[in-house]
Design a protein around this motif. Structure first.
Motif, PDB file in Angstrom:
ATOM      1  N   ASN A  11       7.011 -17.888 -39.424  1.00  0.00           N
ATOM      2  CA  ASN A  11       8.104 -17.329 -38.626  1.00  0.00           C
ATOM      3  C   ASN A  11       8.824 -18.396 -37.798  1.00  0.00           C
ATOM      4  N   TYR A  12       8.887 -19.611 -38.331  1.00  0.00           N
ATOM      5  CA  TYR A  12       9.448 -20.717 -37.554  1.00  0.00           C
ATOM      6  C   TYR A  12      10.883 -20.456 -37.098  1.00  0.00           C
ATOM      7  N   ALA A  13      11.737 -19.975 -37.977  1.00  0.00           N
ATOM      8  CA  ALA A  13      13.151 -19.818 -37.629  1.00  0.00           C
ATOM      9  C   ALA A  13      13.332 -18.870 -36.443  1.00  0.00           C
ATOM     10  N   THR A  14      12.680 -17.726 -36.478  1.00  0.00           N
ATOM     11  CA  THR A  14      12.839 -16.772 -35.379  1.00  0.00           C
ATOM     12  C   THR A  14      12.131 -17.268 -34.115  1.00  0.00           C
ATOM     13  N   TRP A  15      10.970 -17.893 -34.276  1.00  0.00           N
ATOM     14  CA  TRP A  15      10.254 -18.459 -33.131  1.00  0.00           C
ATOM     15  C   TRP A  15      11.098 -19.553 -32.473  1.00  0.00           C
ATOM     16  N   HIS A  16      11.656 -20.437 -33.287  1.00  0.00           N
ATOM     17  CA  HIS A  16      12.480 -21.537 -32.792  1.00  0.00           C
ATOM     18  C   HIS A  16      13.658 -21.004 -31.987  1.00  0.00           C
ATOM     19  N   ARG A  17      14.331 -20.003 -32.520  1.00  0.00           N
ATOM     20  CA  ARG A  17      15.487 -19.434 -31.817  1.00  0.00           C
ATOM     21  C   ARG A  17      15.065 -18.801 -30.489  1.00  0.00           C
TER      22      ARG A  17
ATOM     23  N   VAL B  16       6.141 -32.779 -29.331  1.00  0.00           N
ATOM     24  CA  VAL B  16       5.580 -31.506 -29.817  1.00  0.00           C
ATOM     25  C   VAL B  16       6.642 -30.767 -30.619  1.00  0.00           C
ATOM     26  N   TRP B  17       7.835 -30.647 -30.045  1.00  0.00           N
ATOM     27  CA  TRP B  17       8.941 -29.915 -30.667  1.00  0.00           C
ATOM     28  C   TRP B  17       9.300 -30.511 -32.030  1.00  0.00           C
ATOM     29  N   GLU B  18       9.386 -31.830 -32.088  1.00  0.00           N
ATOM     30  CA  GLU B  18       9.747 -32.506 -33.334  1.00  0.00           C
ATOM     31  C   GLU B  18       8.654 -32.349 -34.396  1.00  0.00           C
ATOM     32  N   ASP B  19       7.402 -32.420 -34.002  1.00  0.00           N
ATOM     33  CA  ASP B  19       6.308 -32.223 -34.950  1.00  0.00           C
ATOM     34  C   ASP B  19       6.392 -30.836 -35.575  1.00  0.00           C
ATOM     35  N   LEU B  20       6.595 -29.821 -34.743  1.00  0.00           N
ATOM     36  CA  LEU B  20       6.693 -28.447 -35.244  1.00  0.00           C
ATOM     37  C   LEU B  20       7.904 -28.285 -36.158  1.00  0.00           C
ATOM     38  N   ARG B  21       9.025 -28.900 -35.787  1.00  0.00           N
ATOM     39  CA  ARG B  21      10.228 -28.828 -36.618  1.00  0.00           C
ATOM     40  C   ARG B  21       9.987 -29.458 -37.982  1.00  0.00           C
ATOM     41  N   GLU B  22       9.374 -30.642 -37.989  1.00  0.00           N
ATOM     42  CA  GLU B  22       9.119 -31.334 -39.256  1.00  0.00           C
ATOM     43  C   GLU B  22       8.189 -30.537 -40.162  1.00  0.00           C
ATOM     44  N   ARG B  23       7.191 -29.912 -39.577  1.00  0.00           N
ATOM     45  CA  ARG B  23       6.217 -29.162 -40.378  1.00  0.00           C
ATOM     46  C   ARG B  23       6.729 -27.828 -40.882  1.00  0.00           C
ATOM     47  N   PHE B  24       7.442 -27.089 -40.033  1.00  0.00           N
ATOM     48  CA  PHE B  24       7.714 -25.692 -40.345  1.00  0.00           C
ATOM     49  C   PHE B  24       9.160 -25.358 -40.680  1.00  0.00           C
ATOM     50  N   SER B  25      10.093 -26.281 -40.500  1.00  0.00           N
ATOM     51  CA  SER B  25      11.481 -25.942 -40.804  1.00  0.00           C
ATOM     52  C   SER B  25      11.812 -26.142 -42.281  1.00  0.00           C
ATOM     53  N   GLN B  26      10.901 -26.753 -43.009  1.00  0.00           N
ATOM     54  CA  GLN B  26      11.113 -26.947 -44.447  1.00  0.00           C
ATOM     55  C   GLN B  26      11.081 -25.600 -45.155  1.00  0.00           C
ATOM     56  N   SER B  27      11.852 -25.505 -46.208  1.00  0.00           N
ATOM     57  CA  SER B  27      11.842 -24.241 -46.935  1.00  0.00           C
ATOM     58  C   SER B  27      10.484 -24.053 -47.601  1.00  0.00           C
ATOM     59  N   ASN B  28      10.046 -22.825 -47.628  1.00  0.00           N
ATOM     60  CA  ASN B  28       8.759 -22.458 -48.184  1.00  0.00           C
ATOM     61  C   ASN B  28       9.043 -21.536 -49.375  1.00  0.00           C
TER      62      ASN B  28
ATOM     63  N   LYS C 100      15.462 -26.040 -19.376  1.00  0.00           N
ATOM     64  CA  LYS C 100      14.494 -27.044 -19.803  1.00  0.00           C
ATOM     65  C   LYS C 100      14.760 -27.581 -21.206  1.00  0.00           C
ATOM     66  N   LEU C 101      15.921 -27.297 -21.794  1.00  0.00           N
ATOM     67  CA  LEU C 101      16.216 -27.790 -23.144  1.00  0.00           C
ATOM     68  C   LEU C 101      16.184 -29.312 -23.230  1.00  0.00           C
ATOM     69  N   GLY C 102      16.571 -29.972 -22.167  1.00  0.00           N
ATOM     70  CA  GLY C 102      16.594 -31.435 -22.170  1.00  0.00           C
ATOM     71  C   GLY C 102      15.241 -32.060 -22.467  1.00  0.00           C
ATOM     72  N   PHE C 103      14.174 -31.346 -22.163  1.00  0.00           N
ATOM     73  CA  PHE C 103      12.832 -31.874 -22.432  1.00  0.00           C
ATOM     74  C   PHE C 103      12.497 -31.848 -23.923  1.00  0.00           C
ATOM     75  N   ILE C 104      13.127 -30.962 -24.682  1.00  0.00           N
ATOM     76  CA  ILE C 104      12.801 -30.883 -26.115  1.00  0.00           C
ATOM     77  C   ILE C 104      13.887 -31.464 -27.012  1.00  0.00           C
ATOM     78  N   ASP C 105      15.130 -31.529 -26.526  1.00  0.00           N
ATOM     79  CA  ASP C 105      16.197 -32.022 -27.405  1.00  0.00           C
ATOM     80  C   ASP C 105      16.494 -33.510 -27.213  1.00  0.00           C
ATOM     81  N   GLY C 106      15.785 -34.147 -26.299  1.00  0.00           N
ATOM     82  CA  GLY C 106      15.934 -35.584 -26.114  1.00  0.00           C
ATOM     83  C   GLY C 106      17.004 -35.997 -25.121  1.00  0.00           C
ATOM     84  N   THR C 107      17.719 -35.049 -24.536  1.00  0.00           N
ATOM     85  CA  THR C 107      18.780 -35.421 -23.594  1.00  0.00           C
ATOM     86  C   THR C 107      18.254 -35.769 -22.209  1.00  0.00           C
ATOM     87  N   LEU C 108      17.041 -35.340 -21.896  1.00  0.00           N
ATOM     88  CA  LEU C 108      16.439 -35.664 -20.601  1.00  0.00           C
ATOM     89  C   LEU C 108      15.301 -36.659 -20.844  1.00  0.00           C
ATOM     90  N   LYS C 109      15.644 -37.907 -20.756  1.00  0.00           N
ATOM     91  CA  LYS C 109      14.672 -38.975 -21.025  1.00  0.00           C
ATOM     92  C   LYS C 109      13.699 -39.139 -19.867  1.00  0.00           C
TER      93      LYS C 109
END
Length: 147
Positions: free
Chosen positions: A31-37, A101-113, A48-57
């Motif tokens: 359920n990555y897509a719905t969880w991610h959204r 953490v966010w990037e690891d989850l994206r790399e693992r679960f955003s791929q099409s299954n 707190k988006l800056g902590f996961i999208d890289g804009t808040l270094k």
């Protein structure tokens, strides 16, 4: 003055705590897509988006801001880990930044299954209204399409 505090990404409300569940359904791998959204909406609402999208270094460890950044970063990590199912949470627990953490989850679960896509296509093809109301049928169909 209060608005300035709330708009600061380092602001934590008195009700914010590490065990807070930001979304209702944990990430289970399918359920990555719905969880991610849902997580993106929740983290944006908490500024707190800056902590996961890289804009808040991260500031320099010598900076006066570093302890505050670190505390908020750890809070975001806790929020993410708390809404992951067992082994998924265990696999990301030792990352030091919410972004990692966010990037690891994206790399693992955003791929099409492919098997999951096939299963969803079958469920959509065989879905019938039967005793469901139109609203319930539409909701079920839309959930399958969203997945």
């Amino acid at each position: 003055m209060v608005d300035q505090e709330v708009s600061n990404p380092y602001f934590l409300h008195h009700s914010d705590h590490p065990g807070l569940m930001l979304v209702s359904k944990p990430l289970n791998g399918d359920n990555y897509a719905t969880w991610h959204r849902a997580m993106t909406v929740s983290l944006n609402a908490k500024n707190k988006l800056g902590f996961i999208d890289g804009t808040l270094k991260a500031p320099s460890p010598d900076s006066n801001e570093y302890p505050t950044w670190s505390r908020c970063n750890d809070m975001v990590i806790a929020w993410i880990v708390n809404i992951l199912e067992g082994e998924i949470g265990d696999s990301v627990l030792y990352y030091t930044t919410a972004r990692a953490v966010w990037e690891d989850l994206r790399e693992r679960f955003s791929q099409s299954n492919a098997p999951r896509i096939f299963q969803l296509q079958q469920e959509i093809a065989y879905l019938t209204q039967e005793q469901l109301s139109v609203a319930a049928y539409y909701t079920k169909l839309k959930a399958l399409w969203d997945d």
